[in-house]
Scaffold this active site. Structure first.
Site, PDB file in Angstrom:
ATOM      1  N   ARG A  77      33.689 121.744  67.843  1.00  0.00           N
ATOM      2  CA  ARG A  77      33.971 120.975  69.159  1.00  0.00           C
ATOM      3  C   ARG A  77      33.901 119.563  68.455  1.00  0.00           C
ATOM      4  O   ARG A  77      32.696 119.490  67.951  1.00  0.00           O
ATOM      5  CB  ARG A  77      33.142 121.110  70.636  1.00  0.00           C
ATOM      6  CG  ARG A  77      33.898 119.693  70.964  1.00  0.00           C
ATOM      7  CD  ARG A  77      32.722 120.206  72.759  1.00  0.00           C
ATOM      8  NE  ARG A  77      32.601 118.817  73.581  1.00  0.00           N
ATOM      9  CZ  ARG A  77      31.565 117.912  73.366  1.00  0.00           C
ATOM     10  NH1 ARG A  77      30.524 118.145  73.349  1.00  0.00           N
ATOM     11  NH2 ARG A  77      32.163 116.707  74.443  1.00  0.00           N
ATOM     12  N   HIS A 123      33.155 110.253  73.024  1.00  0.00           N
ATOM     13  CA  HIS A 123      32.310 110.426  72.853  1.00  0.00           C
ATOM     14  C   HIS A 123      31.575 108.837  72.541  1.00  0.00           C
ATOM     15  O   HIS A 123      30.731 108.928  71.910  1.00  0.00           O
ATOM     16  CB  HIS A 123      32.048 111.533  71.712  1.00  0.00           C
ATOM     17  CG  HIS A 123      30.742 112.257  71.741  1.00  0.00           C
ATOM     18  ND1 HIS A 123      30.937 113.858  72.586  1.00  0.00           N
ATOM     19  CD2 HIS A 123      29.625 111.898  71.893  1.00  0.00           C
ATOM     20  CE1 HIS A 123      29.533 113.800  71.806  1.00  0.00           C
ATOM     21  NE2 HIS A 123      28.123 112.946  72.143  1.00  0.00           N
ATOM     22  N   ASN A 309      27.913 119.905  79.418  1.00  0.00           N
ATOM     23  CA  ASN A 309      26.502 120.168  78.763  1.00  0.00           C
ATOM     24  C   ASN A 309      25.280 120.316  79.168  1.00  0.00           C
ATOM     25  O   ASN A 309      25.065 119.786  80.142  1.00  0.00           O
ATOM     26  CB  ASN A 309      26.858 118.343  78.152  1.00  0.00           C
ATOM     27  CG  ASN A 309      27.583 118.508  77.272  1.00  0.00           C
ATOM     28  OD1 ASN A 309      28.117 119.434  76.963  1.00  0.00           O
ATOM     29  ND2 ASN A 309      27.959 117.161  76.620  1.00  0.00           N
ATOM     30  N   TYR A 311      21.122 120.595  78.486  1.00  0.00           N
ATOM     31  CA  TYR A 311      19.714 120.832  77.772  1.00  0.00           C
ATOM     32  C   TYR A 311      18.719 121.619  78.308  1.00  0.00           C
ATOM     33  O   TYR A 311      17.466 121.951  77.841  1.00  0.00           O
ATOM     34  CB  TYR A 311      19.443 120.110  76.638  1.00  0.00           C
ATOM     35  CG  TYR A 311      20.899 119.683  75.961  1.00  0.00           C
ATOM     36  CD1 TYR A 311      20.671 119.619  74.852  1.00  0.00           C
ATOM     37  CD2 TYR A 311      21.743 118.511  76.588  1.00  0.00           C
ATOM     38  CE1 TYR A 311      21.616 119.639  73.734  1.00  0.00           C
ATOM     39  CE2 TYR A 311      22.789 118.162  75.509  1.00  0.00           C
ATOM     40  CZ  TYR A 311      22.991 118.703  73.864  1.00  0.00           C
ATOM     41  OH  TYR A 311      23.624 118.634  73.560  1.00  0.00           O
ATOM     42  N   GLU A 380      27.839 121.864  75.087  1.00  0.00           N
ATOM     43  CA  GLU A 380      27.133 121.183  74.746  1.00  0.00           C
ATOM     44  C   GLU A 380      25.322 121.950  75.014  1.00  0.00           C
ATOM     45  O   GLU A 380      25.646 122.283  75.999  1.00  0.00           O
ATOM     46  CB  GLU A 380      26.421 120.141  74.644  1.00  0.00           C
ATOM     47  CG  GLU A 380      27.605 119.122  73.609  1.00  0.00           C
ATOM     48  CD  GLU A 380      27.002 117.653  73.832  1.00  0.00           C
ATOM     49  OE1 GLU A 380      25.823 117.180  73.933  1.00  0.00           O
ATOM     50  OE2 GLU A 380      28.448 116.971  73.523  1.00  0.00           O
TER      51      GLU A 380
END
Ligand code: PNW
Length: 479
Positions: A77, A123, A309, A311, A380
């Site tokens: 990506r 982005h 995404n 985290y 991500e």
């Protein structure tokens, strides 16, 4: 023996973004982006750096592809720098053939190595020309029309791309760019940080405009390209997992749900249901823009897949005071320690990030339930490591902390699929290599590959680069 639970065509690989890796800001006709300009303002970037050189990937596409090959990745990506394609950015401004040729060749080269490209159109690196001309993301009519033109230009140029992502993390563009002001263009009500901006209003306008631009590009792709090219298109949203600070307090439980709505449902509710979440309407009132019936119809249903995404996780504690006009969380606190003193996870180099793999599984289930079991690509997932940049190279390469992060998160993903029935079709680790970590500059590293910024940007794969492939290949079904 790991049980193979992921579909045969599961796409796993790594992610990057144009401004974070490319460098070459003025080469072959590229125009400046808002990040080029933002980096010039003293004190905005931790180490005073910029993306001027970064990983020099503009000149090292062959090296990057070889690196991907060495990990066994099935997919990659990356994002396109809009101002390489249209240097000033607008629909009546000249298109730069050299910019198109660069990405076309890159896609061809990836495909020649059997690596599937997932392409992000935006982005965060908006052409600065559009910010200067009409206020960029704040200007609905102009921004939506210019983005649509740029998106169509790319769909036309790259029919071999089968997975398009319209926007990366609109939450970050809106909140970090127009409320907190720590990302370009840095607008905020905090006058110590910026002479311009209104944190109580601009972020909600920007979010609205991003949704309309997303939906317009999806409509164009579906009407003009999808049948012929056979690809799919969606948006990537960021979101952290939540746990109530006091699991016994209904107000903390409610606040945790509200946190998800303010971060994820802000975008996903309009996309899947054609309306903003009730909690946001209630708190923000007339500051939250409204959709005309035509806009709602355009936005609703505009996702072929959900790009996720992810985290970290937080404990959520409700607030009892009236919400601050600049509040964007939903009138609550985000904490790393619960009422009973449990820590959400170990520290990393990023102040906002603490690993908690169970949170990934729980959030996958939450998204899947709320949005009708959509096809999900995790676009991500990754971590920085506390103090990594200060270690000698040999120790950086032995990144057991990051390897363990990936083991835990990939295991959580596999369980969400096999035990909870979540429809995950892909996973891109952030990031293929250390790169320009926005306001944190180069001191914070997220790569599975060490980039030697002092030694000519040479790449050295870390331990984590080698462990992800075997994990996925064991989890993916053979037929
Ligand atoms: C994502 N936060 O950004 C981005 O998509 C990447 O470009 C970036 O490098 C990566 O995560 C690591 O930071 C985020 O402050 C940046 O909560 C900041 C936050 C979240 C996501």
């Amino acid at each position: 023996m790991t049980k193979a639970v992921l579909p045969k065509d599961f796409l796993w690989g790594f992610a990057t973004a144009s401004y974070q890796i490319e460098g070459a800001p003025t080469e072959d006709g590229r125009g400046p982006s808002i990040w080029d300009e933002f980096c010039k303002i003293p004190s905005k970037i931790a180490d005073g750096s910029s993306g001027d050189v970064a990983c020099d990937s503009y000149h090292r596409t062959a090296e990057d592809i070889a690196l991907l090959k060495s990990t066994g990745a099935r997919a990659y990506r990356f994002s396109i720098s809009w101002s390489r394609i249209i240097p000033i950015g607008g629909r009546n401004d000249p298109v730069n053939p050299a910019g198109i040729a660069f990405y076309k060749k890159f896609v061809d080269d990836l495909l020649a190595e059997g690596i599937v490209p997932l392409v992000t159109l935006f982005h965060w690196d908006l052409p600065d020309g559009l910010d200067k001309r009409y206020g960029g993301l704040l200007n609905k009519e102009e921004f939506v029309a210019d983005y649509a033109h740029y998106a169509r230009t790319m769909f036309e140029a790259m029919p071999k791309v089968k997975h398009w992502i319209t926007f990366n993390e609109p939450w970050c563009s809106s909140i970090l760019g127009y409320n907190v002001g720590v990302f370009a263009p840095g607008r905020t009500s905090d006058r110590t940080k910026s002479p311009v901006g209104d944190s109580s209003r601009e972020c909600w306008i920007v979010g609205h405009n991003l949704l309309l631009a997303h939906a317009t590009a999806v409509k164009i792709y579906r009407e003009e390209f999808k049948t012929k090219d056979g690809g799919e298109i969606g948006i990537t949203l960021n979101g952290d997992a939540v746990y109530p600070w006091d699991p016994e307090d209904p107000l903390d439980i409610e606040a945790a749900e509200r946190k998800l709505e303010f971060s994820i449902s802000w975008f996903a509710d309009p996309i899947y249901y054609g309306r903003y979440p009730e909690s946001m309407i209630q708190q923000l009132g007339e500051r939250l823009p409204t959709f005309t019936p035509e806009e709602a119809a355009l936005v609703q249903g505009s996702n072929d897949f959900y790009g996720m995404n992810h985290y970290t996780a937080n404990y959520i504690r409700h607030k009892t005071s009236a919400p601050d006009p600049a509040d964007f969380l939903g009138n609550l606190e985000t904490l790393f320690t619960s009422k009973s003193g449990t820590s959400i996870g170990p520290e990393t180099q990023s102040s906002w990030l603490r690993p908690n793999p169970q949170g990934f599984r729980d959030l996958l289930v939450w998204i899947s339930k709320r949005y009708g079991n959509p096809k999900i690509y995790c676009t991500e997932n990754g971590t920085s490591v506390k103090g990594e940049n200060d270690l000698p190279r040999e120790q950086i390469l032995d990144d057991e902390f990051r390897a363990e992060y990936f083991r835990g998160y990939i295991d959580a993903l596999a369980k969400a699929v096999s035990e909870d029935g979540v429809d995950v079709r892909g996973y891109m680790a952030w990031s293929l290599m250390d790169n320009f970590e926005w306001a944190d500059g180069y001191e914070t590293r997220f790569g599975v590959t060490f980039v030697d910024y002092e030694g000519g940007q040479k790449r050295y794969p870390k331990k984590s680069a080698k462990i992800i492939g075997p994990l996925f290949e064991a989890l993916i079904k053979e037929d």
